[in-house]
Design a protein around this motif. Structure first.
Motif, PDB file in Angstrom:
ATOM      1  N   CYS A  13       2.265  -5.195  -7.333  1.00 57.93           N
ATOM      2  CA  CYS A  13       2.462  -5.884  -6.064  1.00 57.93           C
ATOM      3  C   CYS A  13       2.574  -7.382  -6.280  1.00 57.93           C
ATOM      4  CB  CYS A  13       1.305  -5.570  -5.113  1.00 57.93           C
ATOM      5  SG  CYS A  13      -0.321  -6.072  -5.697  1.00 57.93           S
ATOM      6  N   GLU A  14       2.743  -8.093  -5.175  1.00 60.50           N
ATOM      7  CA  GLU A  14       2.732  -9.555  -5.184  1.00 60.50           C
ATOM      8  C   GLU A  14       1.289 -10.029  -5.107  1.00 60.50           C
ATOM      9  OE1 GLU A  14       5.509 -11.504  -5.353  1.00 60.50           O
ATOM     10  OE2 GLU A  14       6.741  -9.699  -5.504  1.00 60.50           O
ATOM     11  N   GLU A  15       1.044 -11.224  -5.559  1.00 61.07           N
ATOM     12  CA  GLU A  15      -0.324 -11.756  -5.569  1.00 61.07           C
ATOM     13  C   GLU A  15      -0.947 -11.766  -4.169  1.00 61.07           C
ATOM     14  OE1 GLU A  15      -2.732 -15.385  -7.674  1.00 61.07           O
ATOM     15  OE2 GLU A  15      -0.684 -15.771  -7.029  1.00 61.07           O
ATOM     16  N   HIS A  16      -0.160 -12.088  -3.147  1.00 61.72           N
ATOM     17  CA  HIS A  16      -0.699 -12.145  -1.787  1.00 61.72           C
ATOM     18  C   HIS A  16      -1.071 -10.766  -1.233  1.00 61.72           C
ATOM     19  CE1 HIS A  16       3.660 -11.615  -1.048  1.00 61.72           C
ATOM     20  NE2 HIS A  16       3.246 -10.898  -0.024  1.00 61.72           N
ATOM     21  N   ASP A  17      -0.623  -9.695  -1.871  1.00 61.99           N
ATOM     22  CA  ASP A  17      -0.957  -8.338  -1.418  1.00 61.99           C
ATOM     23  C   ASP A  17      -2.339  -7.889  -1.885  1.00 61.99           C
ATOM     24  OD1 ASP A  17       1.429  -7.900  -0.022  1.00 61.99           O
ATOM     25  OD2 ASP A  17       2.463  -7.308  -1.862  1.00 61.99           O
ATOM     26  N   VAL A  18      -2.898  -8.553  -2.877  1.00 62.32           N
ATOM     27  CA  VAL A  18      -4.200  -8.141  -3.415  1.00 62.32           C
ATOM     28  C   VAL A  18      -5.261  -8.179  -2.323  1.00 62.32           C
ATOM     29  CG1 VAL A  18      -6.035  -8.696  -5.062  1.00 62.32           C
ATOM     30  CG2 VAL A  18      -3.644  -8.808  -5.783  1.00 62.32           C
ATOM     31  N   SER A  19      -5.265  -9.209  -1.509  1.00 69.93           N
ATOM     32  CA  SER A  19      -6.272  -9.304  -0.440  1.00 69.93           C
ATOM     33  C   SER A  19      -6.093  -8.174   0.581  1.00 69.93           C
ATOM     34  CB  SER A  19      -6.220 -10.664   0.247  1.00 69.93           C
ATOM     35  OG  SER A  19      -4.965 -10.873   0.850  1.00 69.93           O
ATOM     36  N   LYS A  20      -4.854  -7.758   0.833  1.00 71.07           N
ATOM     37  CA  LYS A  20      -4.608  -6.645   1.762  1.00 71.07           C
ATOM     38  C   LYS A  20      -5.173  -5.345   1.196  1.00 71.07           C
ATOM     39  CE  LYS A  20      -0.270  -8.750   3.218  1.00 71.07           C
ATOM     40  NZ  LYS A  20       1.192  -8.649   3.134  1.00 71.07           N
ATOM     41  N   VAL A  21      -4.976  -5.120  -0.091  1.00 68.62           N
ATOM     42  CA  VAL A  21      -5.486  -3.909  -0.737  1.00 68.62           C
ATOM     43  C   VAL A  21      -7.014  -3.925  -0.735  1.00 68.62           C
ATOM     44  CG1 VAL A  21      -5.592  -2.590  -2.897  1.00 68.62           C
ATOM     45  CG2 VAL A  21      -3.422  -3.588  -2.148  1.00 68.62           C
ATOM     46  N   LYS A  22      -7.600  -5.063  -1.059  1.00 66.42           N
ATOM     47  CA  LYS A  22      -9.062  -5.181  -1.039  1.00 66.42           C
ATOM     48  C   LYS A  22      -9.625  -4.880   0.348  1.00 66.42           C
ATOM     49  CE  LYS A  22      -9.930  -8.467  -4.783  1.00 66.42           C
ATOM     50  NZ  LYS A  22     -10.430  -9.828  -5.103  1.00 66.42           N
ATOM     51  N   GLU A  23      -8.959  -5.363   1.377  1.00 64.58           N
ATOM     52  CA  GLU A  23      -9.425  -5.134   2.744  1.00 64.58           C
ATOM     53  C   GLU A  23      -9.380  -3.650   3.098  1.00 64.58           C
ATOM     54  OE1 GLU A  23     -11.139  -5.519   6.306  1.00 64.58           O
ATOM     55  OE2 GLU A  23     -11.062  -7.025   4.714  1.00 64.58           O
ATOM     56  N   ILE A  24      -8.321  -2.968   2.720  1.00 67.22           N
ATOM     57  CA  ILE A  24      -8.227  -1.520   2.961  1.00 67.22           C
ATOM     58  C   ILE A  24      -9.370  -0.804   2.241  1.00 67.22           C
ATOM     59  CG2 ILE A  24      -6.850   0.551   2.481  1.00 67.22           C
ATOM     60  CD1 ILE A  24      -4.349  -1.261   3.034  1.00 67.22           C
ATOM     61  N   CYS A  25      -9.639  -1.177   1.001  1.00 63.25           N
ATOM     62  CA  CYS A  25     -10.724  -0.554   0.238  1.00 63.25           C
ATOM     63  C   CYS A  25     -12.078  -0.821   0.892  1.00 63.25           C
ATOM     64  CB  CYS A  25     -10.712  -1.046  -1.202  1.00 63.25           C
ATOM     65  SG  CYS A  25      -9.277  -0.467  -2.144  1.00 63.25           S
ATOM     66  N   ARG A  26     -12.303  -2.053   1.369  1.00 63.30           N
ATOM     67  CA  ARG A  26     -13.562  -2.375   2.067  1.00 63.30           C
ATOM     68  C   ARG A  26     -13.722  -1.515   3.325  1.00 63.30           C
ATOM     69  NH1 ARG A  26     -12.765  -7.721   0.203  1.00 63.30           N
ATOM     70  NH2 ARG A  26     -11.411  -8.241   1.936  1.00 63.30           N
ATOM     71  N   GLU A  27     -12.634  -1.374   4.072  1.00 66.36           N
ATOM     72  CA  GLU A  27     -12.688  -0.566   5.299  1.00 66.36           C
ATOM     73  C   GLU A  27     -13.022   0.896   4.986  1.00 66.36           C
ATOM     74  OE1 GLU A  27     -12.537  -1.104   8.679  1.00 66.36           O
ATOM     75  OE2 GLU A  27     -12.863  -3.147   8.002  1.00 66.36           O
ATOM     76  N   PHE A  28     -12.449   1.439   3.918  1.00 60.38           N
ATOM     77  CA  PHE A  28     -12.742   2.819   3.549  1.00 60.38           C
ATOM     78  C   PHE A  28     -14.192   2.975   3.096  1.00 60.38           C
ATOM     79  CE2 PHE A  28      -8.395   3.880   4.060  1.00 60.38           C
ATOM     80  CZ  PHE A  28      -8.334   5.266   4.132  1.00 60.38           C
ATOM     81  N   TYR A  45     -17.522   5.370  -5.895  1.00 60.90           N
ATOM     82  CA  TYR A  45     -16.110   5.690  -6.136  1.00 60.90           C
ATOM     83  C   TYR A  45     -15.230   4.439  -6.028  1.00 60.90           C
ATOM     84  CZ  TYR A  45     -17.234  10.697  -5.864  1.00 60.90           C
ATOM     85  OH  TYR A  45     -17.733  11.953  -6.090  1.00 60.90           O
ATOM     86  N   GLN A  46     -15.585   3.524  -5.149  1.00 55.64           N
ATOM     87  CA  GLN A  46     -14.801   2.296  -4.992  1.00 55.64           C
ATOM     88  C   GLN A  46     -14.931   1.382  -6.207  1.00 55.64           C
ATOM     89  OE1 GLN A  46     -12.714   3.106  -2.999  1.00 55.64           O
ATOM     90  NE2 GLN A  46     -12.886   1.855  -1.182  1.00 55.64           N
ATOM     91  N   SER A  47     -15.967   1.554  -6.991  1.00 56.79           N
ATOM     92  CA  SER A  47     -16.127   0.708  -8.178  1.00 56.79           C
ATOM     93  C   SER A  47     -15.088   1.035  -9.248  1.00 56.79           C
ATOM     94  CB  SER A  47     -17.545   0.819  -8.743  1.00 56.79           C
ATOM     95  OG  SER A  47     -17.794   2.112  -9.241  1.00 56.79           O
ATOM     96  N   GLY A  48     -14.296   2.080  -9.030  1.00 57.73           N
ATOM     97  CA  GLY A  48     -13.193   2.395  -9.944  1.00 57.73           C
ATOM     98  C   GLY A  48     -12.003   1.463  -9.798  1.00 57.73           C
ATOM     99  N   TRP A  49     -11.943   0.694  -8.706  1.00 55.63           N
ATOM    100  CA  TRP A  49     -10.851  -0.265  -8.505  1.00 55.63           C
ATOM    101  C   TRP A  49     -11.076  -1.499  -9.380  1.00 55.63           C
ATOM    102  CZ3 TRP A  49      -6.532   1.096  -6.290  1.00 55.63           C
ATOM    103  CH2 TRP A  49      -6.524   2.085  -5.314  1.00 55.63           C
ATOM    104  N   VAL A  50     -10.014  -1.968 -10.026  1.00 51.57           N
ATOM    105  CA  VAL A  50     -10.077  -3.180 -10.838  1.00 51.57           C
ATOM    106  C   VAL A  50      -8.993  -4.130 -10.334  1.00 51.57           C
ATOM    107  CG1 VAL A  50      -9.912  -4.153 -13.150  1.00 51.57           C
ATOM    108  CG2 VAL A  50     -10.894  -1.873 -12.830  1.00 51.57           C
ATOM    109  N   PHE A  51      -9.444  -5.269  -9.822  1.00 53.71           N
ATOM    110  CA  PHE A  51      -8.544  -6.279  -9.273  1.00 53.71           C
ATOM    111  C   PHE A  51      -8.437  -7.445 -10.249  1.00 53.71           C
ATOM    112  CE2 PHE A  51     -10.246  -3.945  -5.681  1.00 53.71           C
ATOM    113  CZ  PHE A  51      -9.106  -3.682  -4.937  1.00 53.71           C
ATOM    114  N   PRO A  52      -7.241  -7.995 -10.418  1.00 53.17           N
ATOM    115  CA  PRO A  52      -7.080  -9.107 -11.362  1.00 53.17           C
ATOM    116  C   PRO A  52      -7.723 -10.389 -10.837  1.00 53.17           C
ATOM    117  CG  PRO A  52      -5.060  -8.762 -10.137  1.00 53.17           C
ATOM    118  CD  PRO A  52      -5.996  -7.648  -9.741  1.00 53.17           C
ATOM    119  N   TYR A  64      -6.875   1.690 -10.833  1.00 56.19           N
ATOM    120  CA  TYR A  64      -7.979   2.562 -10.419  1.00 56.19           C
ATOM    121  C   TYR A  64      -8.194   3.596 -11.504  1.00 56.19           C
ATOM    122  CZ  TYR A  64     -11.223   5.416  -7.860  1.00 56.19           C
ATOM    123  OH  TYR A  64     -12.368   6.073  -7.488  1.00 56.19           O
ATOM    124  N   GLY A  65      -9.457   3.843 -11.805  1.00 56.64           N
ATOM    125  CA  GLY A  65      -9.803   4.892 -12.745  1.00 56.64           C
ATOM    126  C   GLY A  65     -11.211   5.370 -12.491  1.00 56.64           C
TER     127      GLY A  65
END
Length: 125
Positions: A13-28, A45-52, A64-65
């Motif tokens: 994705c684009e760098e500005h999309d990272v915050s959108k993905v993080k927000e979706i993960c927080r909501e879940f 389970y959410q700790s499997g996400w790795v954000f740059p 994600y792993g």
């Protein structure tokens, strides 16, 4: 006791999309409606996400792993489906069980989430 499955993959994705993905993960993590999946397990389970921390050149990758219980697969699947609607995000995830009976591929492109199942065929020599 249920089976475990492995999920691993990434989004591009684009760098500005990272915050959108993080927000979706927080909501879940906070609001997922399945009562069988308690808050502590959702956090695990959410700790499997790795954000740059930093973008390298022009593409940002989110990974994600994790090995999770098979009956909680929808928790991750629904997140990835929701993330898939972010414009121009692409992704690929491979899901399989530890017995080699099930292999699934999730692909994200052009605002779509596509699931394909691969069947293992054993050949006797």
């Amino acid at each position: 006791m249920g089976k475990y499955i492995s999920i691993r993959g990434w989004f591009e994705c684009e760098e500005h999309d990272v915050s959108k993905v993080k927000e979706i993960c927080r909501e879940f993590t906070k609001n997922y409606s399945d009562t069988e999946l308690n808050y502590n397990t959702r956090k695990l389970y959410q700790s499997g996400w790795v954000f740059p921390e930093n973008q390298v050149n022009w593409t940002t990758y989110i990974f994600y792993g994790a090995d999770i219980r098979e009956y909680h697969l929808d928790f991750i699947k629904q997140q990835i489906s929701k993330i898939a609607i972010i414009p121009e995000i692409t992704g690929y995830f491979l899901i399989d069980d530890h017995e080699g009976e099930k292999k699934i591929c999730w692909q994200v492109f052009d605002g779509h989430f596509v699931e394909t199942e691969q069947i293992n065929i054993l050949f006797n020599n």
